[in-house]
Design an enzyme around this catalytic site. Sequence first.
Site, PDB file in Angstrom:
ATOM      1  N   ARG A   1       0.854  -1.127   0.281  1.00  0.00           N
ATOM      2  CA  ARG A   1      -0.271  -0.016  -0.064  1.00  0.00           C
ATOM      3  C   ARG A   1       0.886   1.237  -0.111  1.00  0.00           C
ATOM      4  O   ARG A   1       0.419   2.183  -0.499  1.00  0.00           O
ATOM      5  CB  ARG A   1      -1.071  -0.086   1.083  1.00  0.00           C
ATOM      6  CG  ARG A   1      -1.985  -0.878   1.161  1.00  0.00           C
ATOM      7  CD  ARG A   1      -3.190  -0.665   2.136  1.00  0.00           C
ATOM      8  NE  ARG A   1      -4.232  -1.727   1.725  1.00  0.00           N
ATOM      9  CZ  ARG A   1      -5.319  -1.514   0.989  1.00  0.00           C
ATOM     10  NH1 ARG A   1      -5.699  -0.044   0.626  1.00  0.00           N
ATOM     11  NH2 ARG A   1      -6.291  -2.447   0.835  1.00  0.00           N
TER      12      ARG A   1
ATOM     13  N   HIS B   1       4.023 -24.335   5.477  1.00  0.00           N
ATOM     14  CA  HIS B   1       5.337 -24.264   5.626  1.00  0.00           C
ATOM     15  C   HIS B   1       6.141 -25.382   6.129  1.00  0.00           C
ATOM     16  O   HIS B   1       7.281 -25.770   5.981  1.00  0.00           O
ATOM     17  CB  HIS B   1       5.931 -22.899   6.201  1.00  0.00           C
ATOM     18  CG  HIS B   1       6.116 -22.822   7.567  1.00  0.00           C
ATOM     19  ND1 HIS B   1       4.844 -22.515   8.280  1.00  0.00           N
ATOM     20  CD2 HIS B   1       7.140 -23.192   8.652  1.00  0.00           C
ATOM     21  CE1 HIS B   1       5.237 -22.583   9.734  1.00  0.00           C
ATOM     22  NE2 HIS B   1       6.181 -22.902   9.877  1.00  0.00           N
TER      23      HIS B   1
ATOM     24  N   LYS C   1       9.926 -28.157   5.628  1.00  0.00           N
ATOM     25  CA  LYS C   1      10.960 -28.461   6.229  1.00  0.00           C
ATOM     26  C   LYS C   1      11.514 -30.067   5.905  1.00  0.00           C
ATOM     27  O   LYS C   1      10.867 -30.841   5.377  1.00  0.00           O
ATOM     28  CB  LYS C   1      10.426 -28.838   7.711  1.00  0.00           C
ATOM     29  CG  LYS C   1       9.915 -27.565   8.394  1.00  0.00           C
ATOM     30  CD  LYS C   1       9.305 -27.666   9.855  1.00  0.00           C
ATOM     31  CE  LYS C   1       8.786 -26.453  10.374  1.00  0.00           C
ATOM     32  NZ  LYS C   1       9.299 -25.340  10.944  1.00  0.00           N
TER      33      LYS C   1
ATOM     34  N   ASP D   1      -5.028 -22.459  13.992  1.00  0.00           N
ATOM     35  CA  ASP D   1      -3.346 -22.122  13.608  1.00  0.00           C
ATOM     36  C   ASP D   1      -2.506 -23.159  13.280  1.00  0.00           C
ATOM     37  O   ASP D   1      -1.472 -22.899  12.612  1.00  0.00           O
ATOM     38  CB  ASP D   1      -2.960 -20.902  14.811  1.00  0.00           C
ATOM     39  CG  ASP D   1      -1.577 -20.282  14.554  1.00  0.00           C
ATOM     40  OD1 ASP D   1      -1.503 -19.780  13.630  1.00  0.00           O
ATOM     41  OD2 ASP D   1      -0.721 -20.270  15.417  1.00  0.00           O
TER      42      ASP D   1
ATOM     43  N   HIS E   1      -0.596 -27.595  10.022  1.00  0.00           N
ATOM     44  CA  HIS E   1       0.601 -28.292  10.353  1.00  0.00           C
ATOM     45  C   HIS E   1       0.451 -29.810  11.062  1.00  0.00           C
ATOM     46  O   HIS E   1       0.946 -30.575  10.474  1.00  0.00           O
ATOM     47  CB  HIS E   1       1.291 -27.198  11.189  1.00  0.00           C
ATOM     48  CG  HIS E   1       1.672 -25.828  10.683  1.00  0.00           C
ATOM     49  ND1 HIS E   1       1.693 -25.660   9.575  1.00  0.00           N
ATOM     50  CD2 HIS E   1       1.741 -24.718  11.659  1.00  0.00           C
ATOM     51  CE1 HIS E   1       1.834 -24.206   9.392  1.00  0.00           C
ATOM     52  NE2 HIS E   1       1.901 -23.776  10.447  1.00  0.00           N
TER      53      HIS E   1
ATOM     54  N   LYS F   1       1.150 -23.236  22.935  1.00  0.00           N
ATOM     55  CA  LYS F   1       2.070 -21.950  22.731  1.00  0.00           C
ATOM     56  C   LYS F   1       2.643 -21.952  24.476  1.00  0.00           C
ATOM     57  O   LYS F   1       1.734 -22.558  25.347  1.00  0.00           O
ATOM     58  CB  LYS F   1       1.559 -20.755  22.702  1.00  0.00           C
ATOM     59  CG  LYS F   1       1.136 -20.748  21.092  1.00  0.00           C
ATOM     60  CD  LYS F   1       1.592 -19.524  20.386  1.00  0.00           C
ATOM     61  CE  LYS F   1       1.164 -19.450  19.264  1.00  0.00           C
ATOM     62  NZ  LYS F   1       2.100 -19.609  18.125  1.00  0.00           N
TER      63      LYS F   1
HETATM   64  C1  BG6 Z   1       2.660 -20.501  12.018  1.00  0.00           C
HETATM   65  C2  BG6 Z   1       1.699 -20.219  13.382  1.00  0.00           C
HETATM   66  O1  BG6 Z   1       2.056 -20.921  10.875  1.00  0.00           O
HETATM   67  O2  BG6 Z   1       3.705 -21.638  12.461  1.00  0.00           O
HETATM   68  C3  BG6 Z   1       2.667 -19.640  14.407  1.00  0.00           C
HETATM   69  O3  BG6 Z   1       1.127 -19.369  12.839  1.00  0.00           O
HETATM   70  C4  BG6 Z   1       3.411 -20.663  14.682  1.00  0.00           C
HETATM   71  O4  BG6 Z   1       1.523 -19.301  15.443  1.00  0.00           O
HETATM   72  C5  BG6 Z   1       4.552 -21.389  13.611  1.00  0.00           C
HETATM   73  O5  BG6 Z   1       4.342 -20.366  15.804  1.00  0.00           O
HETATM   74  C6  BG6 Z   1       5.383 -22.338  13.895  1.00  0.00           C
HETATM   75  O6  BG6 Z   1       6.405 -22.561  12.986  1.00  0.00           O
HETATM   76  P1  BG6 Z   1       7.504 -23.344  13.462  1.00  0.00           P
HETATM   77  O7  BG6 Z   1       8.223 -23.439  11.992  1.00  0.00           O
HETATM   78  O8  BG6 Z   1       8.124 -22.172  13.918  1.00  0.00           O
HETATM   79  O9  BG6 Z   1       7.418 -24.548  13.989  1.00  0.00           O
END
Ligand code: BG6
Length: 486
Positions: free
Chosen positions: A48, A184, A188, A241, A246, A342
């Site tokens: 932006r 993501h 890994k 999340d 994941h 967390k």
């Molecule tokens: C993200 C989450 O997708 O993954 C975060 O939104 C989390 O809350 C993170 O901390 C963890 O990723 P990694 O690679 O540090 O295990």
Amino acid sequence: MLKSPDPHVFIVFGGTGDLMRRKLLPALHSLARQGEIGKRFKVLAVARDEMTDSAYRDWALKALEEFACEVAGSDENSTWCNSCLHYQTIGKADQAAFEAVRDRIVALEKEADIPENRIFYLALPPSVFPGTISGLGEVGLNLSEGWTRLVVEKPFGRDLHSAHELNSLLHTYYDEKQVYRIDHYLGKETVQNLLVFRFANPIFENLWNRVHISSVQISVGETVGVGSRAGYYDRAGALRDMVQNHLSQLLTLIAMEAPSAFSADAIRDEKVKVLQSVAPIKSNGVVFAQYADGNVGGEAVPGYLQEDGVAPNSSTETFVALRLEIANWRWQGVPFYLRTGKRLKKRLTQVVINFKKPPVSLFEPFDDCNINANRLALTLQPDEGFDLGFEVKRPGQGMSLKTESLKFQYADEFSQLPDGYETLLHDVMTSDQTLFVRADEVESSWRLYEPLLSGSVGVTNYEAGTWGPQEADRLLAQNGDWWAKL
Ligand code: BG6
């Protein structure tokens, strides 16, 4: 052989954001340094703010100095920034702004003799995904003479309905083959290695079923709290999340059947089948909790409700533990326990496979001869590696057993594991969708967790710096199990 990317323009929406700064820029720069990206390559950052190319390059240079893993000389960094990076404002994000983005891309292609090969990366908050997807589509940036690919960051929807709507919108403009949904965790190395571990090592694969395995545990522990992300996290919670994406990815890679080929669709077909075979989660099979204040790594930390930006009466869960049952031929009767949170005791992502005890306890008549079942721990981060516990005879007179371990640690053999984003970006550039989430996969996952999103699951508390609430231990105790000591 590794494919090399074609010349292309890489367009990042959210080009001044945190993801660009911490992950995308360092990954792009590292790929360029390794010679993976040729000279006919441009990055167009879109955001932006009003900014010149030169101001953007200064910003990017700082980001590289802070976040690039391999610190190149600052001259080299600035040469790369000057030759590759460009900036375009999206202003009001109206049709005229998208046309300006289109014209700028065309100008860059002309300048660097790049065919119409384009990657659009949406590193944006989910609320602006729809506007950006249709904005691109309406000015014809969904198609080109060369190829066009669209990368969508997580979170992909916030429930089944919104994920379905987002998929429908994507498919209005893009073919599924053009869409790369990021998780993501799939970038890994250790997560990708789950497939190699299973399907290149028949000694394990032959035991990978309900006959030999008594339970599976998947733990993703984090020591960090919500940090500065309360605005997003307080509306999301740990189920959305972490679990829906994941942990579910880890689950599918551990539980899937061997694919018919090592191809994106064959692998993703098998992952979808796992999600579709999970039985509805029972109400006594789920624990939600929120961290209270405590002590993490010797430091006093506030509770979730005291964090900046969290609603004072928030009931958002920062911890989830689940018991899942996969109702298929291979896994019937084997509980899969998932947990994440967390402000836990340790940062650790680990899969533990508990094998069954021998059918007859031959050594029982002797003292000190209780047999521990074999246990395989796959540590995905940090201290990556695996550890297989097995029983040995303690040397000496008489019969006494001891559990020893067969270990492998990545650090002993490999110097450094590449950052996941490097792998994922290279895969988008070379059109390999294996490590990306397919439309039916993301919807199957939401379908599974949807019933837990209604607010009907109570939220208990746990002290920061522990492994979560006692209820999570009771969840396993119902089946005579316990969490592996991490
Ligand atoms: C993200 C989450 O997708 O993954 C975060 O939104 C989390 O809350 C993170 O901390 C963890 O990723 P990694 O690679 O540090 O295990």
